[in-house]
Design a protein around this motif. Structure first.
Motif, short mmCIF file in Angstrom:
data_model
loop_
_atom_site.label_atom_id
_atom_site.label_comp_id
_atom_site.label_asym_id
_atom_site.label_seq_id
_atom_site.Cartn_x
_atom_site.Cartn_y
_atom_site.Cartn_z
N VAL A 34 28.02 48.59 69.04
CA VAL A 34 29.43 48.84 68.43
C VAL A 34 29.37 47.93 67.19
CG1 VAL A 34 31.74 48.17 68.24
CG2 VAL A 34 30.46 48.92 70.39
N LEU A 35 28.55 47.17 66.89
CA LEU A 35 28.50 46.33 65.59
C LEU A 35 27.67 46.90 64.86
CD1 LEU A 35 29.04 43.70 63.77
CD2 LEU A 35 27.21 42.62 65.12
N ARG A 36 26.58 47.78 65.33
CA ARG A 36 25.48 48.65 64.33
C ARG A 36 25.96 49.42 63.81
NH1 ARG A 36 21.90 47.55 68.82
NH2 ARG A 36 21.96 49.85 69.10
N ALA A 37 27.01 50.28 64.73
CA ALA A 37 27.72 51.43 64.45
C ALA A 37 28.78 50.97 63.08
CB ALA A 37 28.44 52.05 65.32
N ALA A 38 29.47 49.82 63.32
CA ALA A 38 30.55 49.30 62.41
C ALA A 38 29.99 49.18 61.08
CB ALA A 38 31.39 48.21 63.13
N ILE A 39 28.75 48.49 61.07
CA ILE A 39 28.32 48.06 59.73
C ILE A 39 27.23 49.23 59.38
CG2 ILE A 39 26.87 46.37 58.58
CD1 ILE A 39 27.88 44.47 60.57
N ALA A 40 27.98 50.01 59.00
CA ALA A 40 26.95 51.61 58.49
C ALA A 40 28.00 52.43 57.70
CB ALA A 40 26.75 52.33 59.81
N GLY A 41 27.33 53.51 57.20
CA GLY A 41 28.20 54.05 56.14
C GLY A 41 27.91 54.03 54.86
N PHE A 294 11.91 48.84 58.72
CA PHE A 294 12.73 48.19 59.74
C PHE A 294 14.19 48.49 59.31
CE2 PHE A 294 9.18 45.30 59.09
CZ PHE A 294 8.90 45.21 60.60
N ASP A 295 14.98 48.96 60.24
CA ASP A 295 16.48 49.24 60.09
C ASP A 295 17.39 48.09 60.05
OD1 ASP A 295 18.91 50.44 59.84
OD2 ASP A 295 18.71 52.05 61.06
N VAL A 296 17.85 47.52 59.13
CA VAL A 296 18.49 46.40 58.96
C VAL A 296 19.93 46.86 58.60
CG1 VAL A 296 18.95 44.22 58.58
CG2 VAL A 296 16.49 45.10 58.91
N TRP A 297 20.80 46.99 59.34
CA TRP A 297 22.36 47.26 59.17
C TRP A 297 22.23 48.62 58.17
CZ3 TRP A 297 21.63 41.86 59.84
CH2 TRP A 297 22.51 41.46 60.58
N GLY A 298 21.44 49.41 58.50
CA GLY A 298 21.47 50.80 57.77
C GLY A 298 20.56 50.83 56.55
N THR A 299 19.91 49.45 56.35
CA THR A 299 18.99 49.69 55.17
C THR A 299 17.65 49.55 55.59
OG1 THR A 299 20.44 48.12 53.82
CG2 THR A 299 18.05 47.97 53.25
N HIS A 300 16.81 50.46 54.98
CA HIS A 300 15.44 50.74 55.49
C HIS A 300 14.65 49.77 54.85
CE1 HIS A 300 16.45 54.14 58.04
NE2 HIS A 300 17.38 54.62 57.17
#
Length: 487
Positions: A34-41, A294-300
């Motif tokens: 849920v946290l991974r989905a929230a910190i995205a966009g 590495f995918d870190v909060w949507g950053t590659h």
């Protein structure tokens, strides 16, 4: 005499605290979908107004004005000022655009731009601080010109900050028996603290930011080499003529020499392989592409970037371990300059986020008038405008974020800018690096050199007095540079 290093328990506590915080944050992120989905966009730049640029303007104006207008207050509170401007942006920005998308943009800026930028500066600052040029020579016009030429070449290898810190004290010792020596420091700022750093990403922070955006390591060497040689070829003979004029007019009897001539030698040679290791680590990250991210909060985050940063930190820590504290103390080494840079640039990179998003929107965003100013009627970039706008803003703000702003204004695509728009990228790079010399605040080493020179008793020009020197000498040279290369 106090140690140049913080106490070991303090260093261990700081490192341990950072490690624990990072481990907890990573564990929470990996464990909670849920946290991974929230910190995205993503925040859409076309929908942002110029009001979001106010914190960046406030941040940069604080850097420009407060060190001169309220030096004591600035010295004790610059970290709080940086945090104030960052929070003034991030809190309302998250409320307006959503916590998730804004957090994603912050993580992107922190991992791909801020962290590698500071790690490189830390490595170069630490390792170059372990090199000490001992002894003294007489500061004749020929000797001074030779020292400036060496420093200009060195600046693209160990950075303008590293070269400035290694050479400014030997240059001051060489000229401390002369009554008029401020012009020597002025030209040192021109050449060693600025122009000399234009040939590699190691030389000046703006170029390293370009490297992080995808510009090849040796691109500026081949594409800005002619412009750099042109400027240096004008400045060095001019300095020699001016220095010779002052030298001949030294009133007798000569001023007593507080540091008589003695044999020159370089101490701390074990740090030279470490500097070579810095170059190798940067080159490795540019050429080695394993395709692992590495995918870190949507950053590659590419593997090669992680390896590069770890190597740079290891090289810096090795320098601390193998260099005697006494040597660093003799070199006047302390942590305040890099601490100040780290805190201020944290605020700069945070407040820069919406500005870069607006610029990436191009003619569809709020910066459309600025895009029109640097483009002709067909939409093609006007290189001369990129050179002067990047340069003038670099001289009164800071050249690293200014470079990034105009890099994105030109499209932000490194491949396109190195190819069909190569002359535009050269104009942006040259403006950011060369014109950082126009004021004391255009580039970090300028103010450091000023402080050291004044501390050694040099009657340095005032802020506006220095600008009379810089515009009187550099202004015509940059006009010639424009006509020869950017029109």
């Amino acid at each position: 005499m106090t140690s140049a290093l913080p106490p070991r328990p303090l260093r261990r506590q700081a490192a341990g605290g950072l490690a624990v915080a990072a481990a907890v944050a990573l564990a929470l992120y990996l464990a909670d979908p849920v946290l991974r989905a929230a910190i995205a966009g993503h925040v859409e730049g076309r929908e942002l107004g110029l009001v979001w640029a106010i914190p960046l303007v406030g941040m940069l104006l604080s850097i420009a004005v407060l060190p001169l207008a309220a030096a004591h207050f600035w010295h004790h509170h610059y970290g709080k000022i940086s945090a104030f401007w960052a929070l003034l942006l991030l809190i309302p920005f998250a409320a307006a655009e959503g916590i998730g998308p804004v957090a994603s943009e912050v993580v992107h800026a922190a991992l791909l731009e801020y962290a590698p930028f500071i790690i490189l500066l830390f490595a170069l600052f630490t390792i170059s601080g372990g090199l000490l040029l001992k002894g003294n020579i007489h500061g004749s016009p020929a000797v001074n010109t030779a020292l400036l030429a060496i420093g200009t070449l060195l600046a693209s290898v160990i950075g303008t900050t590293g070269a400035s810190m290694v050479l400014i004290r030997p240059l001051l010792r060489a000229n401390d028996d002369r009554r008029r020596n401020a012009h020597v420091v002025v030209f040192f700022i021109f050449l060693v603290s600025n122009v000399g750093g234009s040939l590699t990403p190691l030389g000046d922070p703006p170029l390293f930011l370009g490297f992080l955006q995808g510009v090849d390591f040796f691109w500026t060497t081949t594409n800005l080499g002619k412009e750099t040689l042109f400027v240096v070829a004008l400045l060095l003979p001019l300095f020699y003529a001016i220095d010779k004029w002052f030298y001949r007019r030294e009133a007798p009897p000569p001023k007593p020499d507080p540091t008589p001539d003695s044999q020159i030698g370089l101490i701390g040679l074990r740090n030279i392989p470490l500097l070579a290791g810095v170059v190798a680590a940067i080159l490795m990250s540019g050429f080695w592409k394993p395709g692992i991210e590495f995918d870190v909060w949507g950053t590659h985050l590419p593997l090669q970037s992680v390896v590069r940063d770890v190597l740079l930190l290891a090289l810096a820590l090795t320098s601390l371990a193998i260099t005697p504290t006494e040597l660093r103390e003799r070199n006047g080494f302390d942590w305040e300059p890099i601490r100040e840079v780290a805190k201020l640039f944290a605020g700069i990179f945070a407040t820069l986020i919406p500005v870069l998003l607006i610029l990436k929107a191009g003619m569809d965003g709020a910066a459309a008038p600025l895009v029109a100013l640097v483009s002709d009627e067909t939409g093609a970039p006007r290189d001369e405008m990129y050179f002067w706008l990047t340069g003038i803003l670099s001289s009164v703000l800071d050249n690293a974020p200014t470079y990034l702003v105009f890099f994105n204004l030109a499209g932000g695509d490194a491949r396109e800018l190195m190819g069909p728009l190569a002359s535009t990228l050269a104009a942006i790079s040259g403006g950011a690096v060369f014109m950082g010399a126009l004021t004391y605040i255009g580039n970090a080493p300028n103010f450091m050199v000023l402080a050291i020179a004044k501390n050694r008793g040099v009657a340095m020009p005032s802020f506006f007095g220095y600008m009379a020197w810089s515009w009187g000498i550099l202004g015509p040279i940059f006009v010639l540079t424009t006509f020869v290369f950017f029109l």
